[in-house]
Design a protein around this motif. Structure first.
Motif, short mmCIF file in Angstrom:
data_model
loop_
_atom_site.label_atom_id
_atom_site.label_comp_id
_atom_site.label_asym_id
_atom_site.label_seq_id
_atom_site.Cartn_x
_atom_site.Cartn_y
_atom_site.Cartn_z
N GLY A 14 -5.88 -9.58 1.43
CA GLY A 14 -5.74 -10.41 0.86
C GLY A 14 -4.94 -10.01 0.12
N GLY A 15 -3.85 -9.51 0.41
CA GLY A 15 -2.50 -9.17 -0.28
C GLY A 15 -1.73 -10.38 -0.38
N GLN A 37 -11.01 -5.74 1.64
CA GLN A 37 -12.22 -5.03 0.86
C GLN A 37 -12.43 -4.99 -0.37
OE1 GLN A 37 -10.81 -1.60 2.69
NE2 GLN A 37 -8.98 -1.05 1.19
N LYS A 38 -11.35 -5.78 -1.12
CA LYS A 38 -12.24 -5.98 -2.44
C LYS A 38 -12.49 -6.21 -3.05
CE LYS A 38 -10.18 -1.34 -3.22
NZ LYS A 38 -8.57 -1.25 -3.50
N ARG A 42 -8.42 -7.81 -8.70
CA ARG A 42 -7.73 -5.61 -8.75
C ARG A 42 -6.73 -5.61 -9.32
NH1 ARG A 42 -4.66 -6.63 -5.66
NH2 ARG A 42 -4.18 -6.34 -3.89
N LYS A 44 -3.61 -3.13 -8.53
CA LYS A 44 -3.18 -2.92 -7.44
C LYS A 44 -1.56 -2.31 -7.92
CE LYS A 44 -1.39 -3.27 -3.36
NZ LYS A 44 -1.86 -2.75 -1.83
N ALA A 128 -15.11 -7.02 1.70
CA ALA A 128 -15.20 -7.26 3.22
C ALA A 128 -14.48 -6.96 3.49
CB ALA A 128 -15.63 -8.70 3.55
N VAL A 130 -13.14 -4.85 7.15
CA VAL A 130 -12.94 -4.76 8.68
C VAL A 130 -13.07 -3.14 8.93
CG1 VAL A 130 -11.83 -5.39 10.87
CG2 VAL A 130 -11.23 -7.01 8.17
N ALA A 187 3.10 8.19 -5.62
CA ALA A 187 3.49 6.62 -6.38
C ALA A 187 2.52 6.74 -7.18
CB ALA A 187 3.73 5.62 -5.55
N ILE A 289 1.28 -8.03 9.71
CA ILE A 289 2.11 -8.51 8.87
C ILE A 289 2.62 -7.79 7.06
CG2 ILE A 289 1.75 -11.33 9.52
CD1 ILE A 289 -0.06 -11.51 7.87
N ASP A 291 3.80 -5.36 4.71
CA ASP A 291 3.39 -3.08 4.63
C ASP A 291 2.65 -2.74 6.24
OD1 ASP A 291 5.11 -3.68 2.60
OD2 ASP A 291 3.35 -2.68 1.44
N PHE A 295 6.98 -1.28 5.72
CA PHE A 295 7.53 -1.03 4.51
C PHE A 295 8.73 -0.67 4.13
CE2 PHE A 295 6.13 2.73 1.47
CZ PHE A 295 6.44 1.76 0.38
N ALA A 307 6.22 -9.84 2.80
CA ALA A 307 4.83 -9.27 2.87
C ALA A 307 4.78 -11.67 2.89
CB ALA A 307 3.94 -9.01 1.89
C1 LIG Z 1 5.76 2.99 -5.30
C2 LIG Z 1 5.85 0.77 -5.49
C3 LIG Z 1 6.09 0.41 -5.98
C4 LIG Z 1 6.24 -0.82 -5.26
N1 LIG Z 1 6.95 -2.10 -6.27
C5 LIG Z 1 7.53 -2.98 -6.10
C6 LIG Z 1 8.03 -4.14 -6.21
O1 LIG Z 1 8.78 -4.08 -7.44
N2 LIG Z 1 8.29 -5.32 -6.12
C7 LIG Z 1 7.93 -5.89 -5.08
O2 LIG Z 1 8.60 -6.92 -4.18
N3 LIG Z 1 7.26 -5.04 -3.82
C8 LIG Z 1 7.20 -3.76 -4.23
N4 LIG Z 1 6.17 -3.30 -3.44
C9 LIG Z 1 5.72 -3.44 -2.15
C10 LIG Z 1 4.63 -4.16 -2.14
O3 LIG Z 1 3.63 -3.04 -3.10
C11 LIG Z 1 3.62 -4.37 -0.66
O4 LIG Z 1 5.41 -4.38 -0.13
C12 LIG Z 1 3.34 -5.41 -1.02
O5 LIG Z 1 1.89 -5.20 -1.23
C13 LIG Z 1 2.79 -5.68 0.98
O6 LIG Z 1 2.05 -6.66 0.36
P1 LIG Z 1 1.34 -6.71 2.12
O7 LIG Z 1 0.08 -7.86 1.24
O8 LIG Z 1 1.66 -6.61 3.34
O9 LIG Z 1 0.01 -5.47 1.83
P2 LIG Z 1 -1.53 -4.95 0.27
O10 LIG Z 1 -0.35 -5.68 -0.85
O11 LIG Z 1 -1.49 -3.25 0.08
O12 LIG Z 1 -2.17 -6.39 0.29
C14 LIG Z 1 -3.35 -5.65 1.62
C15 LIG Z 1 -4.99 -5.65 0.91
O13 LIG Z 1 -5.90 -5.08 1.77
C16 LIG Z 1 -6.53 -4.82 1.80
N5 LIG Z 1 -7.45 -4.48 2.80
C17 LIG Z 1 -6.61 -3.15 3.34
N6 LIG Z 1 -8.01 -3.00 4.63
C18 LIG Z 1 -8.62 -3.77 4.65
C19 LIG Z 1 -10.03 -3.65 6.06
N7 LIG Z 1 -9.65 -2.65 6.33
N8 LIG Z 1 -10.68 -4.56 5.46
C20 LIG Z 1 -10.31 -5.69 4.83
N9 LIG Z 1 -9.47 -5.34 4.06
C21 LIG Z 1 -8.70 -4.58 3.36
C22 LIG Z 1 -6.11 -4.17 0.56
O14 LIG Z 1 -7.52 -4.06 -0.24
C23 LIG Z 1 -5.61 -4.98 0.18
O15 LIG Z 1 -6.01 -5.82 -1.32
C24 LIG Z 1 6.05 -1.71 -4.16
C25 LIG Z 1 5.44 -0.32 -2.97
C26 LIG Z 1 4.45 0.74 -3.60
C27 LIG Z 1 4.73 1.61 -2.78
#
Ligand SMILES: Cc1cc2nc3c(=O)[nH]c(=O)nc-3n(C[C@H](O)[C@H](O)[C@H](O)COP(=O)(O)OP(=O)(O)OC[C@H]3O[C@@H](n4cnc5c(N)ncnc54)[C@H](O)[C@@H]3O)c2cc1C
Length: 397
Positions: A14-15, A37-38, A42, A44, A128, A130, A187, A289, A291, A295, A307
Motif C-alpha cells: 500500500g505504498g 503488511q503495516k 507508518r 518510511k 496483512a 501477502v 541508507a 509496479i 520500485d 528502482f 510509483a
Molecule cells: C534513500 C532513498 C531516498 C529516496 N528519496 C526519494 C525522494 O526524495 N523522492 C522520491 O520521489 N522518491 C524517493 N525515493 C524512492 C521512493 O521511496 C520509492 O520510489 C517509493 O517509495 C516507491 O513506492 P512503492 O509504492 O513502489 O514502494 P514502497 O513505498 O516501498 O511501498 C511498498 C509497500 O509494500 C508493503 N509490503 C512489502 N511487502 C509486503 C507484503 N509481502 N505484503 C503486503 N505488503 C507488503 C510495505 O510495507 C510498503 O508499505 C527514495 C528511496 C530511497 C531508498
C-alpha cells in the motif's frame, strides 16, 4: 470477469504505487483487494521530496485537498553541493506541472493515499502480509494473506506486486532465478529540528561513497536522508549519528546546516542492493509496479512519481482487459511491458549514466562545476530524468 474470482485485481503493498493502482481501478468499478503488511500511518525511509509532476497525479487520484491539509513544505529548487561547498541549482519549475515540489513525510502522504483507496471502493487490509502466490496451470491466480495469525486465500486473474524494493511476490515467482546481492550501500533517515537548510530548498550533499538530502517537511521539521557505503557504515560501528558526523559532514555545507540539528525521530536504516529495472511480469498473471518494477536513483527525487505513474499505467492496461479490449493475460502483459518501456526506459538510462558521478565525489564536483556553467545543459539533463516529451509517447496507455 469470471464470478469464480473473489476480485478482479489483487494488489500487494500500500505504498504510492499500490494505492495509485487501487484508486484508479476502483474508481472505474473494478473489484480490488489491497493488502498492506503495516498499519498506517507508518514512517518510511525516503527523501520525502515530492516532485512537482506528482501534483497532476494527486489531482487525478482525487487527493489534492487531503495532501495539502497535511501542510507540506513548498520546495522551489534543488541545490546540489560538492564536498567543498560549490553548488548548482535546479529549479522545481523545470519539471512543469505547477512548478513547486512538496516536502511531506511518507507517514502522512502514504496514509492519505491508502485511505483514499478505501474510499474509492478498494477492499483495504492493513497489518496483512501477502506470504505466498497461488498458481493454477503455471499462472498466478491469487495470494495467501496472513493477518492477525490467520491465513486467508484470495483469488483474482491479475495480481500486482507493489511491495517496493523487496519485490516480495516477484521474488517468490522467480524463486529459482534471483540471487540476493551483497548490499554495497546503506541508507538512513530521521526527522530533525533546528537545521539551517535554506527555506524552499532541497539540498543534496555529495561526499565520499554517497550523498544525502536535507529538506523541510511539515511542522517546521527537516528530513535528512542519506546513502553511505556499507564499508564506511561498518567503520562507524553502524551508528547513524557517527556516520552523519564522520561521513556526511565531510561535505562543508552539510556540516553547516546540521551543526545544531536535533533528531526528533528514531533513525530508520535499509540496505540498498540494486538500481534499475526488474522483470515487469515475472509470472503469468503477475505484474510489477513502483520500485518492484524499477528502482530509480534517489537523487533524482522521482521514485514516488514513478510509483504513482506506473500504478496508473498498470490500472489503464488492466481496465482495458476488464472491458474486453485487451483479450487475455498474455496480451495484458505484453501491452503493459510495451507501455512501461516506452514511458520509463529513457529516464532509467539517463539515471544509470549519472549514477557514477553521484557516487564519486571527484566526478560530482566536476559535474557541479560544468553544469553550473549552463542553464540549458542543466535543464536538458534534469528533464532527462523525467517523462519523455508527449511527441515520443504513443497512446498505448
Ligand atoms: C534513500 C532513498 C531516498 C529516496 N528519496 C526519494 C525522494 O526524495 N523522492 C522520491 O520521489 N522518491 C524517493 N525515493 C524512492 C521512493 O521511496 C520509492 O520510489 C517509493 O517509495 C516507491 O513506492 P512503492 O509504492 O513502489 O514502494 P514502497 O513505498 O516501498 O511501498 C511498498 C509497500 O509494500 C508493503 N509490503 C512489502 N511487502 C509486503 C507484503 N509481502 N505484503 C503486503 N505488503 C507488503 C510495505 O510495507 C510498503 O508499505 C527514495 C528511496 C530511497 C531508498
Amino acid at each position: 470477469m469470471s464470478a469464480s474470482f473473489d476480485y478482479d485485481v489483487i494488489i500487494a503493498g500500500g505504498g504510492p504505487a499500490g494505492s495509485s493502482a487501487a484508486i484508479h481501478l476502483a474508481t472505474r468499478g473494478a473489484r480490488v483487494l489491497l493488502a498492506e503488511q503495516k498499519k498506517f500511518p507508518r514512517a518510511k525511509l525516503c527523501g520525502e521530496f515530492i516532485s512537482p509532476e506528482c501534483a497532476l497525479h494527486f489531482e487525478r487520484l482525487g487527493i489534492v485537498d487531503q495532501i495539502f491539509s497535511a501542510r507540506p513544505a513548498r520546495l522551489t529548487e534543488t541545490v546540489f553541493y560538492s564536498r567543498r561547498g560549490k553548488s548548482v541549482s535546479v529549479p522545481s519549475a523545470w519539471f512543469g506541472a505547477n512548478g513547486v515540489a512538496l516536502g511531506l513525510s511518507r507517514a502522512e502522504m502514504d496514509a492519505r493515499l491508502l485511505r483514499r483507496a478505501g474510499d474509492a471502493g478498494a477492499h483495504v487490509l492493513e497489518d496483512a502480509q501477502v506470504t505466498n502466490l497461488l498458481f493454477d496451470d503455471a499462472a498466478v491466480r491469487g495470494v495467501v494473506v496472513k493477518q492477525g495469525g490467520r491465513e486467508s486465500r484470495y483469488h483474482a486473474p491479475v495480481t500486482l506486486d507493489a511491495t517496493g524494493r523487496t519485490r516480495a511476490l516477484a521474488r517468490r515467482a522467480e524463486r529459482n532465478g534471483t540471487k540476493l546481492h551483497r548490499a554495497p550501500l546503506v541508507a538512513f533517515k530521521a526527522h530533525f529540528a533546528d537545521t539551517t537548510v535554506a527555506a524552499g530548498a532541497c539540498e543534496i550533499y555529495f561526499y565520499r561513497g554517497g550523498y544525502g538530502g536535507l529538506s523541510s517537511i511539515e511542522n517546521g521539521l527537516s528530513n535528512l536522508c542519506f546513502i553511505a557505503s556499507a564499508r564506511d557504515v561498518r567503520a562507524c560501528g553502524a551508528d547513524a549519528e557517527r556516520v552523519v558526523r564522520e561521513v556526511v559532514c565531510q561535505n562543508q555545507r552539510a556540516a553547516k546546516t546540521l551543526r545544531n540539528a536535533k533528531a526528533q525521530t528514531p533513525w530508520l536504516a535499509v540496505t540498498l542492493e540494486k538500481f534499475g529495472r526488474h522483470k515487469l511480469s515475472p509470472a503469468k498473471g503477475l505484474l510489477t509496479i513502483g520500485d518492484a518494477a524499477s528502482f530509480i536513483d534517489p537523487f533524482t527525487g522521482s521514485g514516488m512519481l514513478m510509483a504513482l505513474e506506473s500504478g496508473e499505467l498498470a490500472a489503464n492496461v488492466i481496465s482495458n482487459h476488464l472491458s474486453g479490449s485487451v483479450k487475455d493475460i498474455d496480451e495484458l502483459s505484453a501491452k503493459y511491458k510495451a507501455a512501461y518501456k516506452q514511458r520509463f526506459d529513457s529516464r532509467l538510462r539517463v539515471c544509470s549514466l549519472m549514477r557514477r558521478a553521484a557516487f564519486t565525489p571527484g566526478i560530482a564536483a566536476i559535474a557541479i562545476r560544468v553544469f553550473g556553467l549552463s542553464d540549458h545543459v542543466r535543464h536538458v539533463i534534469a528533464r532527462g530524468t523525467r517523462r519523455p516529451s508527449k511527441a515520443n509517447v504513443a497512446s498505448l496507455d
